[in-house]
Motif scaffolding. Structure first.
Motif, PDB file in Angstrom:
ATOM      1  N   THR A 146       0.854  -1.703  -0.343  1.00 54.57           N
ATOM      2  CA  THR A 146       0.156   0.373  -0.265  1.00 54.57           C
ATOM      3  C   THR A 146       0.652   1.105   0.394  1.00 54.57           C
ATOM      4  O   THR A 146       2.207   1.194   0.770  1.00 54.57           O
ATOM      5  N   GLY A 147       0.352   2.440  -0.362  1.00 55.97           N
ATOM      6  CA  GLY A 147       1.304   3.533  -0.694  1.00 55.97           C
ATOM      7  C   GLY A 147       2.518   3.611  -1.849  1.00 55.97           C
ATOM      8  O   GLY A 147       3.098   4.545  -1.626  1.00 55.97           O
ATOM      9  N   ARG A 148       2.374   2.714  -2.687  1.00 54.71           N
ATOM     10  CA  ARG A 148       3.411   2.526  -3.543  1.00 54.71           C
ATOM     11  C   ARG A 148       3.206   2.471  -4.899  1.00 54.71           C
ATOM     12  O   ARG A 148       1.783   1.816  -5.226  1.00 54.71           O
ATOM     13  N   GLY A 149       3.527   2.314  -5.978  1.00 59.86           N
ATOM     14  CA  GLY A 149       3.285   2.632  -7.215  1.00 59.86           C
ATOM     15  C   GLY A 149       2.354   2.949  -8.584  1.00 59.86           C
ATOM     16  O   GLY A 149       2.023   3.225  -9.549  1.00 59.86           O
ATOM     17  N   SER A 150       1.966   4.244  -7.758  1.00 62.67           N
ATOM     18  CA  SER A 150       0.930   5.509  -8.434  1.00 62.67           C
ATOM     19  C   SER A 150       2.204   6.827  -7.405  1.00 62.67           C
ATOM     20  O   SER A 150       2.063   6.896  -6.770  1.00 62.67           O
ATOM     21  N   ILE A 151       1.812   7.848  -8.432  1.00 63.70           N
ATOM     22  CA  ILE A 151       1.959   8.863  -8.412  1.00 63.70           C
ATOM     23  C   ILE A 151       0.981   9.771  -8.132  1.00 63.70           C
ATOM     24  O   ILE A 151       0.395   9.737  -8.747  1.00 63.70           O
ATOM     25  N   LEU A 152       0.778   9.963  -6.727  1.00 64.23           N
ATOM     26  CA  LEU A 152      -0.635  10.183  -6.409  1.00 64.23           C
ATOM     27  C   LEU A 152      -0.084  11.097  -4.647  1.00 64.23           C
ATOM     28  O   LEU A 152       0.469  10.670  -4.294  1.00 64.23           O
ATOM     29  N   SER A 153      -1.353  12.139  -4.665  1.00 60.13           N
ATOM     30  CA  SER A 153      -1.056  12.218  -3.156  1.00 60.13           C
ATOM     31  C   SER A 153      -0.714  11.641  -1.958  1.00 60.13           C
ATOM     32  O   SER A 153      -2.354  11.213  -1.430  1.00 60.13           O
ATOM     33  N   GLY A 154      -0.068  11.946  -1.093  1.00 61.11           N
ATOM     34  CA  GLY A 154       0.441  11.337  -0.223  1.00 61.11           C
ATOM     35  C   GLY A 154       1.068   9.916  -0.243  1.00 61.11           C
ATOM     36  O   GLY A 154       1.197   8.488   0.557  1.00 61.11           O
ATOM     37  N   GLN A 155       1.385   9.647  -1.651  1.00 55.70           N
ATOM     38  CA  GLN A 155       1.970   8.010  -1.879  1.00 55.70           C
ATOM     39  C   GLN A 155       3.727   8.302  -1.532  1.00 55.70           C
ATOM     40  O   GLN A 155       4.289   8.991  -1.808  1.00 55.70           O
ATOM     41  N   ALA A 156       3.762   6.921  -1.878  1.00 50.30           N
ATOM     42  CA  ALA A 156       5.807   7.224  -1.431  1.00 50.30           C
ATOM     43  C   ALA A 156       5.954   7.831  -2.503  1.00 50.30           C
ATOM     44  O   ALA A 156       5.699   7.521  -3.629  1.00 50.30           O
ATOM     45  N   ALA A 157       7.064   8.688  -2.543  1.00 52.12           N
ATOM     46  CA  ALA A 157       7.840   9.430  -4.011  1.00 52.12           C
ATOM     47  C   ALA A 157       9.086   8.475  -4.424  1.00 52.12           C
ATOM     48  O   ALA A 157       9.906   9.229  -4.180  1.00 52.12           O
ATOM     49  N   ASP A 158       8.418   6.869  -5.189  1.00 49.93           N
ATOM     50  CA  ASP A 158       9.211   6.646  -5.887  1.00 49.93           C
ATOM     51  C   ASP A 158       9.602   6.886  -7.629  1.00 49.93           C
ATOM     52  O   ASP A 158       8.408   6.004  -7.968  1.00 49.93           O
ATOM     53  N   LEU A 159      10.515   7.321  -7.492  1.00 51.12           N
ATOM     54  CA  LEU A 159      10.273   7.830  -9.047  1.00 51.12           C
ATOM     55  C   LEU A 159      11.239   7.264 -10.047  1.00 51.12           C
ATOM     56  O   LEU A 159      12.322   7.918  -9.403  1.00 51.12           O
TER      57      LEU A 159
END
Length: 333
Positions: free
Chosen positions: A241-254
């Motif tokens: 959870t909180g990974r894999g998408s560029i959304l507010s509140g998600q982890a910034a793994d880019l």
């Protein structure tokens, strides 16, 4: 033997399945081909169907021909949430004893079958070998030549040594066509399935190989679909959870990369060769790789953290699914 015999084999060997009730009513099922096995699941509600596939062998009986199991899409249609992960290589990594599921390491006939029909001696590479470090990076065929023994005898001799079955190897066991077909399955995410050390290039090469050559050259899927498979779908299938998408509140793994130039450079002999076309990598919002500086190198920042999966996700891996033998077909009441 030849194309005519193969065509005859196809013609006379093709069959189809049907459900027949006790009163004689027949329902033809959408399963047709060279059926080699039809097995019921333990609860009697499902079937697993194996079909023979080309290329046919002229050396072994039909029972040892390649097979496919037409199961994954039908399983999902029946409500079984089966998923998969896959890396874009035909080589796998394990140990020398994995070729012998019965642990019959001294069986010459089994060793002969392995090298003739499973993996060739030139496609078995020793990854690490504490007892014989001089063999590391060499193939079984290379070692056989050094020892002046046959490939089969060399395999048996190495297995007979202390710890022989546990020696780490990299070996070819798949076909490019199968890997490409499976990686296109909408519910299969991309993974590396290994560490970044050793002889296998998957640690450094899996993701840039998919984002570059698989998209740009092979055109297996769109760039957007490749990104989905490497990010959101991977997190979804694993249960992060909180990974894999560029959304507010998600982890910034880019990852910032150039779609026109991204490509893998890792290969056997250069397994740690960095990819090209990668500009910047962020992990948890911090830059860990900067391709814009001279020499393009890691920044020395280690912002990664251990991740825990959501065990409440109701998903089955492909291996779990086959162990449970679930494939949905209509069944009379």
């Amino acid at each position: 033997t030849g194309p005519h015999d193969e065509a005859l084999f196809d013609y006379y060997g093709t069959s189809e399945l049907a459900l027949v009730t006790l009163d004689g009513a027949e329902t033809v099922l959408p399963v047709r081909g060279l059926l080699s096995s039809v097995l019921p699941s333990p609860d009697g509600r499902h079937l697993i169907v194996e079909t023979l596939q080309r290329p046919y062998s002229y050396l072994v009986p039909a029972s040892r021909f390649p097979v496919t199991i037409d199961v994954l899409d039908r399983a999902r249609a029946s409500g079984v949430n089966v998923v998969a992960d896959i890396y874009p290589y035909t080589f796998w990594q394990s140990n020398l004893g994995v070729f012998f599921p019965k642990r019959n390491f001294a069986d010459r006939a089994e060793a002969t079958f392995v090298l003739e029909h499973v993996t060739r001696a030139r496609d078995i590479i020793f990854n690490s070998y504490r007892r014989h470090p001089e063999y590391e990076g060499k193939t079984l065929a290379d070692v056989a030549a050094l020892r002046k023994t046959s490939d089969v005898q060399t395999l048996l001799d190495l297995l007979a040594e202390p710890g022989g079955s546990g020696v780490s190897i990299v070996a070819r066991g798949m076909a490019d066509e199968d890997v490409e077909r499976l990686i296109r399955w909408p519910f299969a995410n991309v993974c590396s399935d290994g560490q970044s050390t050793g002889l296998h290039p998957r640690g450094f090469g899996s993701f840039p190989k998919v984002a570059g050559p698989y998209v740009r050259d092979k055109r297996l899927f769109s760039l957007e679909e490749a990104v989905r498979k490497m990010t959101w779908l991977a997190a979804e299938n694993v249960g992060l959870t909180g990974r894999g998408s560029i959304l507010s509140g998600q982890a910034a793994d880019l990852v910032l990369f150039d779609p026109a130039h991204v490509a893998d450079r890792a290969d056997f002999g250069r397994a740690q060769a960095p990819a090209v076309g990668i500009r910047t990598v962020w992990v948890n919002g911090e830059v860990v790789y900067d391709g814009g500086v001279a020499g393009a190198a890691p920044t020395g920042v280690h912002s990664g953290r251990p991740l825990k999966r959501d065990v409440r996700r109701d998903k089955l891996s492909v291996s779990q699914f086959f162990r449970r033998a679930a494939w949905s077909l209509p069944r009379p009441n």
